[in-house]
Motif scaffolding. Structure first.
Motif, PDB file in Angstrom:
ATOM      1  N   ALA A   1       0.835  -1.208   0.000  1.00  0.00           N
ATOM      2  CA  ALA A   1       0.000   0.000   0.000  1.00  0.00           C
ATOM      3  C   ALA A   1       0.866   1.254   0.000  1.00  0.00           C
ATOM      4  CB  ALA A   1      -0.934  -0.004   1.200  1.00  0.00           C
ATOM      5  N   LYS A   2       1.944   1.236   0.769  1.00  0.00           N
ATOM      6  CA  LYS A   2       2.851   2.380   0.814  1.00  0.00           C
ATOM      7  C   LYS A   2       3.497   2.613  -0.540  1.00  0.00           C
ATOM      8  CE  LYS A   2       6.880   4.235   3.271  1.00  0.00           C
ATOM      9  NZ  LYS A   2       7.889   3.972   4.337  1.00  0.00           N
ATOM     10  N   ASP A   3       3.922   1.530  -1.202  1.00  0.00           N
ATOM     11  CA  ASP A   3       4.548   1.641  -2.511  1.00  0.00           C
ATOM     12  C   ASP A   3       3.576   2.208  -3.546  1.00  0.00           C
ATOM     13  OD1 ASP A   3       6.565   1.275  -4.511  1.00  0.00           O
ATOM     14  OD2 ASP A   3       5.531  -0.529  -5.159  1.00  0.00           O
ATOM     15  N   PHE A   4       2.287   1.915  -3.382  1.00  0.00           N
ATOM     16  CA  PHE A   4       1.266   2.399  -4.305  1.00  0.00           C
ATOM     17  C   PHE A   4       0.674   3.736  -3.869  1.00  0.00           C
ATOM     18  CE2 PHE A   4       1.572  -1.741  -6.057  1.00  0.00           C
ATOM     19  CZ  PHE A   4       0.918  -1.761  -7.268  1.00  0.00           C
ATOM     20  N   LYS A   5       1.187   4.294  -2.777  1.00  0.00           N
ATOM     21  CA  LYS A   5       0.680   5.562  -2.226  1.00  0.00           C
ATOM     22  C   LYS A   5      -0.803   5.460  -1.855  1.00  0.00           C
ATOM     23  CE  LYS A   5       4.004   8.303  -4.889  1.00  0.00           C
ATOM     24  NZ  LYS A   5       4.907   8.554  -3.749  1.00  0.00           N
ATOM     25  N   ILE A   6      -1.162   4.304  -1.299  1.00  0.00           N
ATOM     26  CA  ILE A   6      -2.540   4.059  -0.872  1.00  0.00           C
ATOM     27  C   ILE A   6      -2.681   4.348   0.629  1.00  0.00           C
ATOM     28  CG2 ILE A   6      -4.333   2.294  -0.552  1.00  0.00           C
ATOM     29  CD1 ILE A   6      -3.979   3.089  -3.444  1.00  0.00           C
ATOM     30  N   PHE A   7      -3.616   5.201   0.965  1.00  0.00           N
ATOM     31  CA  PHE A   7      -3.921   5.483   2.362  1.00  0.00           C
ATOM     32  C   PHE A   7      -5.049   4.564   2.822  1.00  0.00           C
ATOM     33  CE2 PHE A   7      -7.115   7.423   5.116  1.00  0.00           C
ATOM     34  CZ  PHE A   7      -6.359   7.692   6.257  1.00  0.00           C
ATOM     35  N   PHE A   8      -4.919   3.992   4.011  1.00  0.00           N
ATOM     36  CA  PHE A   8      -6.052   3.256   4.587  1.00  0.00           C
ATOM     37  C   PHE A   8      -5.968   3.300   6.106  1.00  0.00           C
ATOM     38  CE2 PHE A   8      -2.707   0.144   4.377  1.00  0.00           C
ATOM     39  CZ  PHE A   8      -2.946  -0.807   5.359  1.00  0.00           C
ATOM     40  N   LYS A   9      -7.133   3.327   6.718  1.00  0.00           N
ATOM     41  CA  LYS A   9      -7.212   3.470   8.161  1.00  0.00           C
ATOM     42  C   LYS A   9      -8.463   2.775   8.686  1.00  0.00           C
ATOM     43  CE  LYS A   9      -7.621   7.033  11.774  1.00  0.00           C
ATOM     44  NZ  LYS A   9      -7.757   8.492  12.021  1.00  0.00           N
ATOM     45  N   LYS A  10      -8.289   2.016   9.763  1.00  0.00           N
ATOM     46  CA  LYS A  10      -9.422   1.322  10.378  1.00  0.00           C
ATOM     47  C   LYS A  10     -10.265   2.318  11.169  1.00  0.00           C
ATOM     48  CE  LYS A  10      -8.786  -2.827  12.063  1.00  0.00           C
ATOM     49  NZ  LYS A  10      -8.440  -3.985  12.935  1.00  0.00           N
ATOM     50  N   VAL A  11     -11.584   2.252  10.962  1.00  0.00           N
ATOM     51  CA  VAL A  11     -12.514   3.146  11.665  1.00  0.00           C
ATOM     52  C   VAL A  11     -13.477   2.294  12.487  1.00  0.00           C
ATOM     53  CG1 VAL A  11     -14.273   4.931  11.419  1.00  0.00           C
ATOM     54  CG2 VAL A  11     -12.367   4.823   9.792  1.00  0.00           C
ATOM     55  N   PRO A  12     -13.464   2.410  13.825  1.00  0.00           N
ATOM     56  CA  PRO A  12     -14.350   1.602  14.675  1.00  0.00           C
ATOM     57  C   PRO A  12     -15.822   1.831  14.346  1.00  0.00           C
ATOM     58  CG  PRO A  12     -12.642   2.671  15.986  1.00  0.00           C
ATOM     59  CD  PRO A  12     -12.577   3.280  14.620  1.00  0.00           C
ATOM     60  N   GLY A  13     -16.596   0.732  14.355  1.00  0.00           N
ATOM     61  CA  GLY A  13     -18.027   0.840  14.101  1.00  0.00           C
ATOM     62  C   GLY A  13     -18.801   1.112  15.371  1.00  0.00           C
ATOM     63  N   LYS A  14     -20.106   1.197  15.244  1.00  0.00           N
ATOM     64  CA  LYS A  14     -20.957   1.481  16.407  1.00  0.00           C
ATOM     65  C   LYS A  14     -21.018   0.285  17.357  1.00  0.00           C
ATOM     66  CE  LYS A  14     -23.862   4.838  13.986  1.00  0.00           C
ATOM     67  NZ  LYS A  14     -25.240   5.182  13.546  1.00  0.00           N
ATOM     68  N   ALA A  15     -21.063  -0.908  16.800  1.00  0.00           N
ATOM     69  CA  ALA A  15     -21.101  -2.111  17.630  1.00  0.00           C
ATOM     70  C   ALA A  15     -19.677  -2.528  17.994  1.00  0.00           C
ATOM     71  CB  ALA A  15     -21.803  -3.239  16.884  1.00  0.00           C
ATOM     72  N   GLU A  16     -19.535  -3.086  19.159  1.00  0.00           N
ATOM     73  CA  GLU A  16     -18.218  -3.492  19.631  1.00  0.00           C
ATOM     74  C   GLU A  16     -17.599  -4.547  18.704  1.00  0.00           C
ATOM     75  OE1 GLU A  16     -16.100  -5.381  23.636  1.00  0.00           O
ATOM     76  OE2 GLU A  16     -18.233  -4.851  23.653  1.00  0.00           O
ATOM     77  N   GLY A  17     -16.348  -4.334  18.351  1.00  0.00           N
ATOM     78  CA  GLY A  17     -15.644  -5.293  17.503  1.00  0.00           C
ATOM     79  C   GLY A  17     -15.841  -5.089  16.007  1.00  0.00           C
ATOM     80  N   THR A  18     -16.700  -4.162  15.631  1.00  0.00           N
ATOM     81  CA  THR A  18     -16.927  -3.904  14.202  1.00  0.00           C
ATOM     82  C   THR A  18     -16.086  -2.716  13.738  1.00  0.00           C
ATOM     83  OG1 THR A  18     -18.797  -2.398  14.582  1.00  0.00           O
ATOM     84  CG2 THR A  18     -19.283  -4.760  14.401  1.00  0.00           C
ATOM     85  N   TYR A  19     -15.848  -2.662  12.447  1.00  0.00           N
ATOM     86  CA  TYR A  19     -15.081  -1.545  11.904  1.00  0.00           C
ATOM     87  C   TYR A  19     -15.256  -1.470  10.393  1.00  0.00           C
ATOM     88  CZ  TYR A  19     -11.664  -5.180  10.572  1.00  0.00           C
ATOM     89  OH  TYR A  19     -11.063  -6.294  10.044  1.00  0.00           O
ATOM     90  N   THR A  20     -14.938  -0.315   9.861  1.00  0.00           N
ATOM     91  CA  THR A  20     -14.855  -0.126   8.420  1.00  0.00           C
ATOM     92  C   THR A  20     -13.444   0.372   8.112  1.00  0.00           C
ATOM     93  OG1 THR A  20     -15.658   2.162   8.611  1.00  0.00           O
ATOM     94  CG2 THR A  20     -17.310   0.442   8.198  1.00  0.00           C
TER      95      THR A  20
END
Length: 202
Positions: free
Chosen positions: A143-162
């Motif tokens: 991802a770094k080599d491709f200049k791709i940004f990504f970040k985990k975002v916590p969801g409303k329910a515990e243990g979920t994320y986008t």
């Protein structure tokens, strides 16, 4: 004007004509892409990750094809399925040349995107689409080599994320060279034009 002066004028005219001709030739030889022309870029060199069958892959595996590389995750609500559907439409629009387009989907979610999940997900679009996964460190490096940004975002329910992530597609020509960056939302028509241009030897 003496003979020597006349020769100088003709020589200057000839040089100017030659310069114009060379410029015109260069202008005609440079392809016009609908996306961002990134020819010669010193990043996004390869995709050293593993496919759903456990095989290590490389851009060299797809020599002779236009390769479209996109990063995302299977539980992505909109960007990822939209992009994959557009790539399917491009493949269909190419007709007999459809098999010369190779879509590659790189998962940014190693926690949930197992080989089985990736395979089933991509089969909803086209079974020829290749899904790649890896360890968190491997994915982060690519991802770094491709200049791709990504970040985990916590969801409303515990243990979920986008995942928030860069949305765009990289196109490689049949020789494996990075050529075009297609912004998300450009649509399948413009993407098809660029793929045709690359297949035409641009």
């Amino acid at each position: 004007m003496d003979k020597r002066g006349a020769l100088r004028v003709l020589g200057a005219f000839g040089a100017a004509t030659l310069t114009f001709t060379l410029s015109a030739c260069k202008g005609e030889s440079k392809p016009k892409f609908q996306g961002v022309d990134v020819t010669g870029a010193e990043y996004a060199k390869d995709i050293p990750l593993t496919d759903v069958n456990g095989q290590k892959r490389s851009l060299k595996d797809f020599s002779g094809k236009v390769v479209a590389v996109f990063f995302g995750y299977t539980q992505c609500p909109d960007v990822c399925p939209t992009t994959l559907q557009e790539l399917l439409e491009v493949k269909q629009a190419l007709g007999a040349d459809g098999n010369k387009l190779q879509a590659v989907f790189v998962s940014l979610d190693p926690e949930r995107d197992t080989p089985e999940v990736l395979k089933a997900y991509l089969a909803n679009f086209d079974e020829s689409f290749v899904g790649l996964h890896g360890t968190p460190d491997e994915i982060a490096a690519v991802a770094k080599d491709f200049k791709i940004f990504f970040k985990k975002v916590p969801g409303k329910a515990e243990g979920t994320y986008t995942l928030d992530h860069s949305a765009g597609t990289y196109l490689y020509d049949p020789q494996g060279r990075l050529r075009v960056y297609e912004r998300y939302g450009a649509g399948p028509q413009l993407l098809t034009q660029d793929v045709k241009t690359l297949l035409g030897g641009a």
